[in-house]
Design a protein around this motif. Structure first.
Motif, PDB file in Angstrom:
ATOM      1  N   TYR A 128      72.054 138.285  51.015  1.00  0.00           N
ATOM      2  CA  TYR A 128      72.567 137.168  51.809  1.00  0.00           C
ATOM      3  C   TYR A 128      72.203 135.855  51.132  1.00  0.00           C
ATOM      4  O   TYR A 128      71.384 135.814  50.211  1.00  0.00           O
ATOM      5  CB  TYR A 128      71.999 137.199  53.234  1.00  0.00           C
TER       6      TYR A 128
ATOM      7  N   LEU B 214      71.464 131.596  52.310  1.00  0.00           N
ATOM      8  CA  LEU B 214      71.277 130.636  53.389  1.00  0.00           C
ATOM      9  C   LEU B 214      71.982 129.333  53.042  1.00  0.00           C
ATOM     10  O   LEU B 214      72.498 129.163  51.943  1.00  0.00           O
ATOM     11  CB  LEU B 214      69.780 130.381  53.606  1.00  0.00           C
TER      12      LEU B 214
ATOM     13  N   THR C 162      74.616 127.785  54.688  1.00  0.00           N
ATOM     14  CA  THR C 162      76.034 127.606  54.955  1.00  0.00           C
ATOM     15  C   THR C 162      76.210 126.431  55.915  1.00  0.00           C
ATOM     16  O   THR C 162      75.266 126.025  56.592  1.00  0.00           O
ATOM     17  CB  THR C 162      76.655 128.880  55.574  1.00  0.00           C
TER      18      THR C 162
ATOM     19  N   GLU D 234      77.503 126.175  58.789  1.00  0.00           N
ATOM     20  CA  GLU D 234      77.239 126.449  60.204  1.00  0.00           C
ATOM     21  C   GLU D 234      75.780 126.788  60.459  1.00  0.00           C
ATOM     22  O   GLU D 234      75.394 127.061  61.596  1.00  0.00           O
ATOM     23  CB  GLU D 234      78.117 127.625  60.685  1.00  0.00           C
ATOM     24  N   GLY D 235      74.968 126.809  59.408  1.00  0.00           N
ATOM     25  CA  GLY D 235      73.562 127.143  59.568  1.00  0.00           C
ATOM     26  C   GLY D 235      73.279 128.625  59.668  1.00  0.00           C
ATOM     27  O   GLY D 235      72.147 129.041  59.862  1.00  0.00           O
ATOM     28  N   GLU D 236      74.327 129.427  59.549  1.00  0.00           N
ATOM     29  CA  GLU D 236      74.162 130.876  59.609  1.00  0.00           C
ATOM     30  C   GLU D 236      74.097 131.430  58.193  1.00  0.00           C
ATOM     31  O   GLU D 236      74.679 130.871  57.268  1.00  0.00           O
ATOM     32  CB  GLU D 236      75.348 131.515  60.346  1.00  0.00           C
ATOM     33  N   PRO D 237      73.412 132.576  58.004  1.00  0.00           N
ATOM     34  CA  PRO D 237      73.403 133.179  56.677  1.00  0.00           C
ATOM     35  C   PRO D 237      74.779 133.741  56.338  1.00  0.00           C
ATOM     36  O   PRO D 237      75.557 134.083  57.232  1.00  0.00           O
ATOM     37  CB  PRO D 237      72.376 134.306  56.810  1.00  0.00           C
ATOM     38  N   GLU D 238      75.061 133.838  55.070  1.00  0.00           N
ATOM     39  CA  GLU D 238      76.281 134.493  54.602  1.00  0.00           C
ATOM     40  C   GLU D 238      75.886 135.815  53.971  1.00  0.00           C
ATOM     41  O   GLU D 238      75.119 135.851  53.011  1.00  0.00           O
ATOM     42  CB  GLU D 238      77.002 133.626  53.579  1.00  0.00           C
TER      43      GLU D 238
ATOM     44  N   CYS E 293      69.568 142.288  64.054  1.00  0.00           N
ATOM     45  CA  CYS E 293      68.648 141.564  63.163  1.00  0.00           C
ATOM     46  C   CYS E 293      68.875 141.819  61.679  1.00  0.00           C
ATOM     47  O   CYS E 293      68.696 140.908  60.869  1.00  0.00           O
ATOM     48  CB  CYS E 293      67.209 141.931  63.506  1.00  0.00           C
TER      49      CYS E 293
ATOM     50  N   TYR F  28      73.264 140.501  59.396  1.00  0.00           N
ATOM     51  CA  TYR F  28      72.718 139.393  58.611  1.00  0.00           C
ATOM     52  C   TYR F  28      73.141 139.479  57.151  1.00  0.00           C
ATOM     53  O   TYR F  28      73.304 138.463  56.480  1.00  0.00           O
ATOM     54  CB  TYR F  28      71.193 139.438  58.719  1.00  0.00           C
TER      55      TYR F  28
ATOM     56  N   ASP G  28      79.359 144.593  59.274  1.00  0.00           N
ATOM     57  CA  ASP G  28      79.821 144.299  60.635  1.00  0.00           C
ATOM     58  C   ASP G  28      80.188 145.534  61.455  1.00  0.00           C
ATOM     59  O   ASP G  28      80.448 145.433  62.645  1.00  0.00           O
ATOM     60  CB  ASP G  28      80.993 143.315  60.611  1.00  0.00           C
TER      61      ASP G  28
END
Length: 198
Positions: A110, A112, A114, A116-120, A156, A160, A164
């Motif tokens: 992953y 960090l 991004t 939107e503050g979400e991990p990719e 979790c 992450y 999906d």
């Protein structure tokens, strides 16, 4: 060709977890998958994360431990992930927790930062199967503990890193189960493994 990684976390050879692992690996190979199979205890995978490893990882090759570097490089090439382990204290065994912490690292699994503050998630794999064994009856697990393994894997860890489609089954209770019951569980493990290739 589907490339699948199957990971076993149980220290005792001959355990039912080993039987599940073998059945899943065989089923996936029979369906034409290229399978990389890892018995983490038998391989001596070191669970402890070092202070140095907590620094930012830029690539799979950044690991000083050759085994960790191999796993990092390998996991990036997989289409499907399968984890087989018992429920111990509501957690995966230490060797698998260590594998997650040492292998599914930034720059490999992953990134960090991004917008939107979400991990990719960076993993190619979009499907995973988690097969757990337990000696806790389902009603007690849900009422008293809330099934922490479900949260660990489906909220979790795997989403992450970009997975999906997370499927999970629990075979319970292992203690006192007879041969016919275990054979049924192995058939179910094969069926679920086969469904990953559809």
């Amino acid at each position: 060709m589907t490339r699948a990684g199957v990971y076993l976390a149980h220290p005792r050879p001959g355990s039912f977890n080993h039987a599940v692992f073998d059945a899943v690996v065989e089923e996936l190979r029979d369906r034409g998958c290229e399978v990389v199979a890892h018995d983490l205890h038998a391989e001596g995978f070191a669970a402890a994360l070092s202070a140095q490893e907590t620094e930012t990882v830029r690539s799979a090759g950044d690991a000083d431990d050759a085994r960790v570097a191999l796993h990092r490089a390998e996991v990036a090439t997989l289409d499907v992930l399968v984890f087989v382990h018992p429920n111990w204290w509501g957690m995966p065994p230490a060797v698998l927790t260590g594998w997650v912490q040492r292998v599914l690292v930034p720059g490999v699994a992953y990134k960090l930062g991004t917008g939107e503050g979400e991990p990719e998630g960076l993993l190619r794999a979009r499907r995973a199967l988690v097969v757990n064994t337990s000696d806790t009856p389902a009603e007690r697990e849900e009422a008293e503990f809330g099934d922490p393994l479900h949260r660990i894997w489906t909220a979790c860890v795997l989403p992450y890193v970009g997975v999906d489609d997370v499927r999970r089954v629990v075979f319970r209770t292992i203690a006192g189960s007879d041969g016919a019951t275990r054979e049924g569980w192995l058939r179910e493990a094969r069926r679920l493994a086969a469904a990953l290739t559809d």
